[in-house]
Design a protein around this motif. Structure first.
Motif, PDB file in Angstrom:
ATOM      1  N   ALA A   1       0.828  -1.206   0.000  1.00 51.52           N
ATOM      2  CA  ALA A   1       0.000   0.000   0.000  1.00 51.52           C
ATOM      3  C   ALA A   1       0.866   1.262   0.000  1.00 51.52           C
ATOM      4  N   THR A   2       0.407   2.254  -0.732  1.00 51.72           N
ATOM      5  CA  THR A   2       0.982   3.591  -0.661  1.00 51.72           C
ATOM      6  C   THR A   2       0.133   4.396   0.310  1.00 51.72           C
ATOM      7  N   THR A   3       0.774   4.999   1.286  1.00 52.77           N
ATOM      8  CA  THR A   3       0.025   5.753   2.294  1.00 52.77           C
ATOM      9  C   THR A   3       0.034   7.234   1.936  1.00 52.77           C
ATOM     10  N   LEU A   4      -1.141   7.840   1.990  1.00 52.71           N
ATOM     11  CA  LEU A   4      -1.277   9.235   1.556  1.00 52.71           C
ATOM     12  C   LEU A   4      -1.716  10.105   2.726  1.00 52.71           C
ATOM     13  N   GLY A   5      -2.991  10.525   2.741  1.00 56.91           N
ATOM     14  CA  GLY A   5      -3.462  11.397   3.800  1.00 56.91           C
ATOM     15  C   GLY A   5      -3.470  10.715   5.151  1.00 56.91           C
ATOM     16  N   ILE A   6      -3.321  11.521   6.203  1.00 58.23           N
ATOM     17  CA  ILE A   6      -3.367  11.023   7.576  1.00 58.23           C
ATOM     18  C   ILE A   6      -4.043  12.072   8.439  1.00 58.23           C
ATOM     19  N   THR A   7      -4.864  11.617   9.368  1.00 58.52           N
ATOM     20  CA  THR A   7      -5.532  12.532  10.293  1.00 58.52           C
ATOM     21  C   THR A   7      -5.666  11.844  11.647  1.00 58.52           C
ATOM     22  N   ILE A   8      -5.785  12.646  12.694  1.00 54.65           N
ATOM     23  CA  ILE A   8      -5.892  12.118  14.048  1.00 54.65           C
ATOM     24  C   ILE A   8      -7.101  12.743  14.731  1.00 54.65           C
ATOM     25  N   ASP A   9      -7.921  11.906  15.346  1.00 52.38           N
ATOM     26  CA  ASP A   9      -9.074  12.373  16.093  1.00 52.38           C
ATOM     27  C   ASP A   9      -8.573  12.922  17.435  1.00 52.38           C
ATOM     28  N   ASP A  10      -8.666  14.229  17.620  1.00 51.23           N
ATOM     29  CA  ASP A  10      -8.147  14.856  18.844  1.00 51.23           C
ATOM     30  C   ASP A  10      -8.854  14.355  20.096  1.00 51.23           C
ATOM     31  N   LEU A  11     -10.111  13.955  19.951  1.00 47.84           N
ATOM     32  CA  LEU A  11     -10.883  13.513  21.106  1.00 47.84           C
ATOM     33  C   LEU A  11     -10.493  12.113  21.561  1.00 47.84           C
ATOM     34  N   THR A  12     -10.363  11.204  20.617  1.00 51.93           N
ATOM     35  CA  THR A  12     -10.080   9.803  20.961  1.00 51.93           C
ATOM     36  C   THR A  12      -8.617   9.426  20.795  1.00 51.93           C
ATOM     37  N   GLY A  13      -7.862  10.224  20.039  1.00 49.02           N
ATOM     38  CA  GLY A  13      -6.467   9.900  19.775  1.00 49.02           C
ATOM     39  C   GLY A  13      -6.262   8.875  18.680  1.00 49.02           C
ATOM     40  N   GLN A  14      -7.349   8.408  18.053  1.00 50.25           N
ATOM     41  CA  GLN A  14      -7.245   7.407  16.999  1.00 50.25           C
ATOM     42  C   GLN A  14      -6.622   8.014  15.742  1.00 50.25           C
ATOM     43  N   ILE A  15      -5.765   7.226  15.093  1.00 55.21           N
ATOM     44  CA  ILE A  15      -5.043   7.674  13.903  1.00 55.21           C
ATOM     45  C   ILE A  15      -5.647   6.995  12.682  1.00 55.21           C
ATOM     46  N   TRP A  16      -5.855   7.784  11.624  1.00 53.43           N
ATOM     47  CA  TRP A  16      -6.464   7.259  10.403  1.00 53.43           C
ATOM     48  C   TRP A  16      -5.573   7.568   9.210  1.00 53.43           C
ATOM     49  N   VAL A  17      -5.402   6.584   8.333  1.00 52.52           N
ATOM     50  CA  VAL A  17      -4.497   6.703   7.191  1.00 52.52           C
ATOM     51  C   VAL A  17      -5.213   6.251   5.922  1.00 52.52           C
ATOM     52  N   ALA A  18      -5.003   6.999   4.838  1.00 51.23           N
ATOM     53  CA  ALA A  18      -5.561   6.632   3.531  1.00 51.23           C
ATOM     54  C   ALA A  18      -4.549   5.771   2.775  1.00 51.23           C
TER      55      ALA A  18
ATOM     56  N   LEU B   1     -10.267  13.581   6.802  1.00 53.13           N
ATOM     57  CA  LEU B   1     -10.644  14.648   7.725  1.00 53.13           C
ATOM     58  C   LEU B   1     -11.622  14.092   8.752  1.00 53.13           C
ATOM     59  N   VAL B   2     -11.357  14.357  10.031  1.00 52.53           N
ATOM     60  CA  VAL B   2     -12.263  13.936  11.097  1.00 52.53           C
ATOM     61  C   VAL B   2     -13.282  15.035  11.350  1.00 52.53           C
ATOM     62  N   ASP B   3     -14.563  14.670  11.388  1.00 49.61           N
ATOM     63  CA  ASP B   3     -15.599  15.607  11.786  1.00 49.61           C
ATOM     64  C   ASP B   3     -15.563  15.710  13.314  1.00 49.61           C
ATOM     65  N   PRO B   4     -15.222  16.885  13.873  1.00 50.36           N
ATOM     66  CA  PRO B   4     -15.071  16.988  15.333  1.00 50.36           C
ATOM     67  C   PRO B   4     -16.378  16.812  16.099  1.00 50.36           C
ATOM     68  N   ILE B   5     -17.517  16.948  15.422  1.00 50.00           N
ATOM     69  CA  ILE B   5     -18.816  16.797  16.080  1.00 50.00           C
ATOM     70  C   ILE B   5     -19.263  15.346  16.099  1.00 50.00           C
ATOM     71  N   THR B   6     -19.211  14.692  14.951  1.00 52.13           N
ATOM     72  CA  THR B   6     -19.730  13.320  14.837  1.00 52.13           C
ATOM     73  C   THR B   6     -18.655  12.249  14.988  1.00 52.13           C
ATOM     74  N   GLY B   7     -17.399  12.614  14.763  1.00 51.38           N
ATOM     75  CA  GLY B   7     -16.334  11.625  14.771  1.00 51.38           C
ATOM     76  C   GLY B   7     -16.221  10.857  13.472  1.00 51.38           C
ATOM     77  N   ASN B   8     -17.087  11.149  12.495  1.00 54.85           N
ATOM     78  CA  ASN B   8     -17.010  10.478  11.197  1.00 54.85           C
ATOM     79  C   ASN B   8     -15.751  10.906  10.445  1.00 54.85           C
ATOM     80  N   ILE B   9     -15.297  10.049   9.538  1.00 59.54           N
ATOM     81  CA  ILE B   9     -14.100  10.311   8.751  1.00 59.54           C
ATOM     82  C   ILE B   9     -14.501  10.604   7.309  1.00 59.54           C
ATOM     83  N   TYR B  10     -14.130  11.789   6.823  1.00 61.19           N
ATOM     84  CA  TYR B  10     -14.361  12.121   5.414  1.00 61.19           C
ATOM     85  C   TYR B  10     -13.145  11.679   4.601  1.00 61.19           C
ATOM     86  N   ILE B  11     -13.422  11.110   3.425  1.00 64.27           N
ATOM     87  CA  ILE B  11     -12.372  10.560   2.562  1.00 64.27           C
ATOM     88  C   ILE B  11     -12.528  11.141   1.159  1.00 64.27           C
TER      89      ILE B  11
END
Length: 350
Positions: A168-185, A221-231
């Motif tokens: 896999a090639t890893t591109l975008g990355i974001t972190i949920d400030d509330l939970t600390g969970q890391i998300w990678v595209a 992108l993490v939605d700070p209200i819902t916690g959903n991840i936009y891709i």
């Protein structure tokens, strides 16, 4: 002592429709006409936009003061270009990547001191950056064969983490400030979750069904209200949403087929904006209705890849081939057809 109906009505969080909003873009040319801004970062404390220069051997970061509309140039040593950047809110350091010199850089806006750290993997080409709640720096790469890097400033050490899908090639990355969970595209059509509370366990997710794979997921992108991840699906001409609780995907209707969705940001109304990269347009999606709209960028070929938002919900674009930053603002359109305005007028007795 009865409540003021107008005051109560105005205090409600009423989300306008996209056709009830008026959009305006104002461009701010960078002095010298020889810069290539790529990755804007909003600094809440200083109320400025930071953006690095990707012109080869420019070795600089620009600071744009939103109040005065003036640029300040910051030269950074041992640096050729500045691509992705992130601001650590705890100490206000700017962290950036230089893929040409294979450096991770740290710039202190207070002292103007710059330090660089050699990236330990030669083929590692940084494509994304994020800072976790412990001030560790995470880097993705377009040439890492499924490897991520974590830099610990306290110990001055790099640690690698390999994803289950090794090619896999890893591109975008974001972190949920509330939970600390890391998300990678991942370019293979997946997103990966890294759980720092469970020994950095990696779990990959992709839509079910033969024809439902994510198409070149690029920005996250993490939605700070819902916690959903936009891709943003670069080659899919669309944006998808992942619900981390239900583990489900939802794709919004396709955007302009001539554009390539890239970086994303949320405005003050909760609308999602995405750069369309190779065309002079930026798209906005109402996540509630799924409806979208496009706004033209004045410069003919701006090549906008990454965007951000400020404390007022304005969207900021980095025009890499337009030598500019641009601010996109949204206001309610005070037209007679606006039902919200009409209802307010009736309740106030006008």
């Amino acid at each position: 002592n009865s409540p003021n109906i107008v005051t109560v009505f105005n205090s409600l969080n009423i989300k306008p429709r996209l056709d009830e909003l008026k959009f305006n873009i104002k461009e701010f040319k960078i002095p010298g006409n020889n810069s290539q801004p790529l990755y804007p970062v909003y600094d809440t404390m200083r109320n400025v936009i930071w953006v690095g220069d990707t012109a080869i051997d420019s070795g600089r970061i620009f600071e744009f003061n939103i109040t005065s509309n003036k640029y300040t140039e910051h030269k950074v040593n041992d640096t050729s270009i500045v691509t992705v950047m992130a601001l650590d809110p705890k100490n206000q350091f700017l962290w950036y990547a230089d893929p040409l010199m294979k450096h991770l850089g740290r710039y202190d806006p207070k002292t103007h001191l710059n330090e660089v750290y050699k990236i330990p993997i030669e083929e590692f080409l940084p494509s994304g950056i994020a800072i976790d709640n412990s001030s560790n720096i995470w880097l993705t790469s377009t040439r890492s064969n499924g490897i991520l890097l974590k830099y610990n400033p306290q110990t001055n050490t790099f640690t690698s983490l390999r994803l289950p899908t090794t090619n896999a090639t890893t591109l975008g990355i974001t972190i949920d400030d509330l939970t600390g969970q890391i998300w990678v595209a991942e370019d293979v059509g997946k997103i990966a979750n890294i759980d720092p509370t469970n020994n950095f366990k990696v779990t990959e997710y992709s839509p079910t069904g033969k024809n439902n794979m994510l198409k070149s997921p690029t920005g996250l992108l993490v939605d700070p209200i819902t916690g959903n991840i936009y891709i943003s699906e670069h080659d899919g001409h669309a944006v998808s949403l992942f619900n981390p609780l239900l583990k489900t995907f939802k794709r919004f209707p396709s955007l302009n087929k001539n554009g390539l969705p890239f970086g994303m940001a949320l405005d003050s109304y909760g609308n999602l904006w995405t750069a369309e990269h190779i065309i002079n347009k930026v798209a906005v999606i109402d996540p509630v209705t799924g409806l979208d709209k496009e706004v033209n960028i004045p410069t003919a070929s701006p090549f906008v890849q990454w965007i951000t938002s400020d404390s007022k919900g304005n969207i900021w674009l980095a025009e890499q081939r337009g030598n500019s930053l641009a601010m996109l603002s949204s206001i309610m359109n005070p037209s007679p057809q606006n039902p919200t305005t009409t209802q307010q007028q009736q309740q106030s007795g006008n």
